[in-house]
Design a protein around this motif. Structure first.
Motif, mmCIF file in Angstrom:
data_model
loop_
_atom_site.group_PDB
_atom_site.id
_atom_site.type_symbol
_atom_site.label_atom_id
_atom_site.label_comp_id
_atom_site.label_asym_id
_atom_site.label_seq_id
_atom_site.Cartn_x
_atom_site.Cartn_y
_atom_site.Cartn_z
ATOM 1 N N GLY A 238 2.394 0.916 24.949
ATOM 2 C CA GLY A 238 1.871 -0.318 25.533
ATOM 3 C C GLY A 238 2.179 -1.531 24.674
ATOM 4 O O GLY A 238 2.661 -1.439 23.545
ATOM 5 N N ASP A 239 1.838 -2.712 25.211
ATOM 6 C CA ASP A 239 2.168 -3.961 24.534
ATOM 7 C C ASP A 239 0.966 -4.565 23.840
ATOM 8 O O ASP A 239 0.855 -5.782 23.716
ATOM 9 N N ASP A 240 0.047 -3.722 23.391
ATOM 10 C CA ASP A 240 -1.123 -4.219 22.675
ATOM 11 C C ASP A 240 -0.660 -4.887 21.382
ATOM 12 O O ASP A 240 -0.080 -4.242 20.516
ATOM 13 N N PRO A 241 -0.926 -6.178 21.189
ATOM 14 C CA PRO A 241 -0.450 -6.871 19.993
ATOM 15 C C PRO A 241 -1.077 -6.358 18.704
ATOM 16 O O PRO A 241 -0.540 -6.549 17.629
ATOM 17 N N HIS A 242 -2.210 -5.680 18.818
ATOM 18 C CA HIS A 242 -2.888 -5.180 17.623
ATOM 19 C C HIS A 242 -2.573 -3.713 17.346
ATOM 20 O O HIS A 242 -3.072 -3.154 16.376
ATOM 21 N N GLY A 243 -1.774 -3.084 18.212
ATOM 22 C CA GLY A 243 -1.416 -1.686 17.998
ATOM 23 C C GLY A 243 -2.580 -0.737 18.129
ATOM 24 O O GLY A 243 -2.658 0.269 17.436
ATOM 25 N N ASN A 244 -3.524 -1.053 19.035
ATOM 26 C CA ASN A 244 -4.738 -0.257 19.141
ATOM 27 C C ASN A 244 -4.708 0.758 20.273
ATOM 28 O O ASN A 244 -5.724 1.351 20.605
ATOM 29 N N ALA A 245 -3.560 0.925 20.925
ATOM 30 C CA ALA A 245 -3.497 1.779 22.098
ATOM 31 C C ALA A 245 -3.779 3.232 21.733
ATOM 32 O O ALA A 245 -3.387 3.720 20.676
ATOM 33 N N VAL A 246 -4.462 3.927 22.640
ATOM 34 C CA VAL A 246 -4.687 5.354 22.456
ATOM 35 C C VAL A 246 -3.490 6.114 23.019
ATOM 36 O O VAL A 246 -2.586 5.535 23.619
ATOM 37 N N ALA A 247 -3.487 7.430 22.836
ATOM 38 C CA ALA A 247 -2.276 8.210 23.100
ATOM 39 C C ALA A 247 -1.931 8.323 24.576
ATOM 40 O O ALA A 247 -0.767 8.405 24.935
ATOM 41 N N PHE A 248 -2.928 8.359 25.460
ATOM 42 C CA PHE A 248 -2.638 8.587 26.867
ATOM 43 C C PHE A 248 -2.405 7.265 27.594
ATOM 44 O O PHE A 248 -2.962 6.236 27.247
ATOM 45 N N THR A 249 -1.590 7.315 28.640
ATOM 46 C CA THR A 249 -1.232 6.110 29.376
ATOM 47 C C THR A 249 -2.247 5.810 30.476
ATOM 48 O O THR A 249 -3.084 6.655 30.822
ATOM 49 N N THR A 250 -2.149 4.612 31.043
ATOM 50 C CA THR A 250 -3.034 4.224 32.142
ATOM 51 C C THR A 250 -2.861 5.168 33.325
ATOM 52 O O THR A 250 -3.839 5.588 33.958
ATOM 53 N N GLU A 251 -1.615 5.525 33.640
ATOM 54 C CA GLU A 251 -1.352 6.419 34.758
ATOM 55 C C GLU A 251 -1.981 7.788 34.516
ATOM 56 O O GLU A 251 -2.574 8.385 35.422
ATOM 57 N N ASP A 252 -1.846 8.308 33.275
ATOM 58 C CA ASP A 252 -2.488 9.578 32.919
ATOM 59 C C ASP A 252 -3.992 9.496 33.152
ATOM 60 O O ASP A 252 -4.602 10.389 33.749
ATOM 61 N N TYR A 253 -4.553 8.429 32.675
ATOM 62 C CA TYR A 253 -6.007 8.282 32.712
ATOM 63 C C TYR A 253 -6.523 8.139 34.142
ATOM 64 O O TYR A 253 -7.505 8.779 34.533
ATOM 65 N N LEU A 254 -5.874 7.311 34.945
ATOM 66 C CA LEU A 254 -6.312 7.113 36.319
ATOM 67 C C LEU A 254 -6.193 8.408 37.125
ATOM 68 O O LEU A 254 -7.047 8.710 37.964
ATOM 69 N N GLU A 255 -5.137 9.171 36.868
ATOM 70 C CA GLU A 255 -4.971 10.459 37.551
ATOM 71 C C GLU A 255 -6.116 11.396 37.210
ATOM 72 O O GLU A 255 -6.691 12.063 38.083
ATOM 73 N N LEU A 256 -6.489 11.439 35.926
ATOM 74 C CA LEU A 256 -7.571 12.320 35.495
ATOM 75 C C LEU A 256 -8.904 11.899 36.098
ATOM 76 O O LEU A 256 -9.673 12.733 36.584
ATOM 77 N N VAL A 257 -9.189 10.596 36.068
ATOM 78 C CA VAL A 257 -10.471 10.122 36.595
ATOM 79 C C VAL A 257 -10.552 10.363 38.101
ATOM 80 O O VAL A 257 -11.600 10.754 38.622
ATOM 81 N N ASP A 258 -9.442 10.149 38.813
ATOM 82 C CA ASP A 258 -9.432 10.415 40.255
ATOM 83 C C ASP A 258 -9.668 11.897 40.525
ATOM 84 O O ASP A 258 -10.450 12.269 41.408
ATOM 85 N N TRP A 259 -9.008 12.753 39.782
ATOM 86 C CA TRP A 259 -9.174 14.208 39.918
ATOM 87 C C TRP A 259 -10.625 14.605 39.653
ATOM 88 O O TRP A 259 -11.232 15.353 40.422
ATOM 89 N N THR A 260 -11.192 14.067 38.584
ATOM 90 C CA THR A 260 -12.569 14.403 38.224
ATOM 91 C C THR A 260 -13.551 13.863 39.251
ATOM 92 O O THR A 260 -14.515 14.535 39.630
ATOM 93 N N GLY A 261 -13.305 12.616 39.711
ATOM 94 C CA GLY A 261 -14.192 12.019 40.694
ATOM 95 C C GLY A 261 -14.251 12.822 41.978
ATOM 96 O O GLY A 261 -15.326 12.978 42.574
ATOM 97 N N ARG A 262 -13.100 13.357 42.431
ATOM 98 C CA ARG A 262 -13.088 14.172 43.637
ATOM 99 C C ARG A 262 -13.797 15.502 43.410
ATOM 100 O O ARG A 262 -14.434 16.046 44.316
ATOM 101 N N ALA A 263 -13.717 16.018 42.203
ATOM 102 C CA ALA A 263 -14.317 17.315 41.904
ATOM 103 C C ALA A 263 -15.838 17.250 41.808
ATOM 104 O O ALA A 263 -16.518 18.245 42.040
ATOM 105 N N ILE A 264 -16.390 16.081 41.470
ATOM 106 C CA ILE A 264 -17.843 16.001 41.269
ATOM 107 C C ILE A 264 -18.562 15.383 42.456
ATOM 108 O O ILE A 264 -19.757 15.111 42.381
ATOM 109 N N ARG A 265 -17.828 15.127 43.541
ATOM 110 C CA ARG A 265 -18.506 14.668 44.742
ATOM 111 C C ARG A 265 -19.527 15.708 45.185
ATOM 112 O O ARG A 265 -19.358 16.906 44.967
ATOM 113 N N GLU A 266 -20.588 15.248 45.842
ATOM 114 C CA GLU A 266 -21.693 16.133 46.211
ATOM 115 C C GLU A 266 -21.229 17.328 47.045
ATOM 116 O O GLU A 266 -21.714 18.439 46.894
ATOM 117 N N ASP A 267 -20.237 17.086 47.949
ATOM 118 C CA ASP A 267 -19.797 18.179 48.810
ATOM 119 C C ASP A 267 -18.799 19.105 48.128
ATOM 120 O O ASP A 267 -18.343 20.075 48.712
#
Length: 344
Positions: A238-267
Motif C-alpha cells: 500500500g501507499d501508506d506514507p508512514h509504512g504502517n500497513a499490515v500484511a493482508f490487503t484490503t481485498e483479502d480482508y473484505l473477502e474474509l469479513v464477507d465470508w464470516t458475515g454470511r456464516a454468522i447470520r441467524e439462519d
C-alpha cells in the motif's frame, strides 16, 4: 487483580492494541433507549469526529472501529517512529491543539527564554509531551474525556459517562490483528443491527467498502469522508506514507469479513461456507475457531493479549512473567510460531 496500564501496553512488544469502552451501567447513551424513549444516535458521530481530530495530534493510527449503542471498539497502532521524527516546534504545535501551553514553554516557543535553565526546563517538558503524543492512555483519555463532557453538557448533568477505564488488549502479530479487526467490524451483524457488513453504520468496514467503491469508479482522494477517521492502509504494498500497513490487503480482508458475515447470520449460525478464504491458511488461523470467536462474540475480550503461541510466550518473557492470560485461547485460534500447544 487489575494490572497497571504500563504492564499491558508496550510498544516494544507490539504497536497494535484493541480497546473497548462501555457507557455507564451499559445504558444506551450512544443509541436509542427504548426504556426512556430518548434517541442518542447522533452521539455515535461524535466518536468519529473526535477520532479524526485526535489523528491530527497523536502518532496513533486507526485500523478498525465500531461504535455501538452503549460501547465502542477500536483497533489502533502506536507509531513511535513518527513521533520521534517530529521537531520540537511540531510537538508544541500539536500539544497546543488540545491543551494550553505553560508560560515557560510559550516563551521558549517564541524565543524569549533568557537562561539555560529555562530552556532546559522547557525542553524537558517537550520530551514529556512527545512521549504522551504516542501513548495509548493519553490518546484514550483525550477521546473519552471529551465525549463524556460533551454528553453531560447535553444532558445537563454531572458524573460518569463511562463505566471505568478502557480495556486494552495487545495484538501480537498479523493473525491477531486480522482476527480482532474482523471481530470489531462484525459487531453490528453479530448484534442483529445490520444484515451485511456494508450496511453496518459507524464501522470501519463500511468505510473501507465505500472507499473501495469510489476507487473502482475512478474517484481519487482519501479513503474517508467528512468527519470519518483516516484508516491505516492494508497490505504492505500500500501507499501508506508512514509504512504502517499490515500484511493482508484490503481485498483479502473484505473477502474474509464477507465470508464470516454470511456464516454468522441467524439462519446459518454454526455453518461454515465451503470456500474458505485463503488468508486464513496463509496466516495459519483455524477457520472453525475463527468463526466461533468472531461469530459468537469471542472469548478473548478479557485476555491481556492475542497472537500466535510463540508471540504470546515472547510477550510473557518481555513482561518478566511466566504466564500471560489468553495463551490457551490463542493456541486454539492460531498455529503461529511455536506451533499448536493443544488440540481443539
Amino acid at each position: 487483580m487489575t494490572r497497571a496500564r504500563k504492564e499491558l501496553v508496550s510498544v516494544e512488544t507490539t504497536p497494535y492494541y484493541h480497546c473497548i469502552c462501555r457507557c455507564v451501567r451499559r445504558a444506551f447513551l450512544c443509541g436509542e433507549d427504548s426504556y426512556s424513549g430518548k434517541n442518542y444516535e447522533h452521539r455515535r458521530g461524535w466518536v468519529l469526529e473526535r477520532l479524526r481530530e485526535l489523528q491530527g495530534v497523536f502518532a496513533v493510527d486507526v485500523c478498525a472501529y465500531a461504535v455501538m449503542s452503549n460501547h465502542y471498539h477500536l483497533v489502533v497502532r502506536l507509531d513511535a517512529d513518527r513521533a520521534a521524527a517530529w521537531s520540537e516546534g511540531e510537538v508544541m504545535e500539536r500539544w497546543a491543539r488540545l491543551f494550553s501551553l505553560p508560560v515557560l514553554v510559550a516563551r521558549y516557543r517564541a524565543g524569549q527564554t533568557k537562561t539555560v535553565a529555562e530552556r532546559e526546563r522547557a525542553q524537558l517538558q517537550i520530551v514529556e509531551w512527545r512521549a504522551r503524543l504516542q501513548d495509548l492512555s493519553w490518546f484514550m483519555r483525550s477521546l473519552n474525556e471529551h465525549l463524556a463532557r460533551r454528553a453531560n453538557a447535553e444532558d445537563g448533568c454531572k458524573g460518569r459517562f463511562w463505566e471505568g477505564r478502557y480495556k486494552s488488549q495487545a495484538l501480537l502479530d498479523d493473525a491477531a490483528v486480522l482476527t480482532c479487526m474482523s471481530y470489531v467490524d462484525l459487531n453490528p451483524v453479530r448484534a442483529g443491527m445490520a444484515d451485511t457488513p456494508e450496511a453496518s453504520d459507524f464501522t470501519s468496514i463500511q468505510q473501507r467498502i465505500r472507499a473501495l467503491a469510489r476507487k473502482d469508479q475512478g474517484h481519487e482522494g482519501p479513503a474517508c469522508e467528512g468527519d470519518e477517521p483516516r484508516l491505516t492502509v492494508l497490505g504492505r504494498e500500500g501507499d501508506d506514507p508512514h509504512g504502517n500497513a499490515v500484511a493482508f490487503t484490503t481485498e483479502d480482508y473484505l473477502e474474509l469479513v464477507d465470508w464470516t458475515g454470511r456464516a454468522i447470520r441467524e439462519d446459518k449460525r454454526g455453518a461454515i461456507p465451503e470456500s474458505i478464504p485463503p488468508i486464513l491458511e496463509r496466516l495459519r488461523i483455524d477457520p472453525v475457531h475463527f468463526l466461533r470467536h468472531v461469530g459468537r462474540g469471542g472469548s478473548t475480550q478479557h485476555v491481556a493479549a492475542l497472537g500466535g503461541v510463540g508471540s504470546m510466550r515472547s510477550a510473557a518473557v518481555s513482561a518478566g512473567r511466566c504466564f500471560i492470560k489468553g495463551i490457551g485461547v490463542s493456541a486454539r485460534l492460531f498455529a503461529g510460531p511455536g506451533g499448536w500447544i493443544c488440540t481443539p
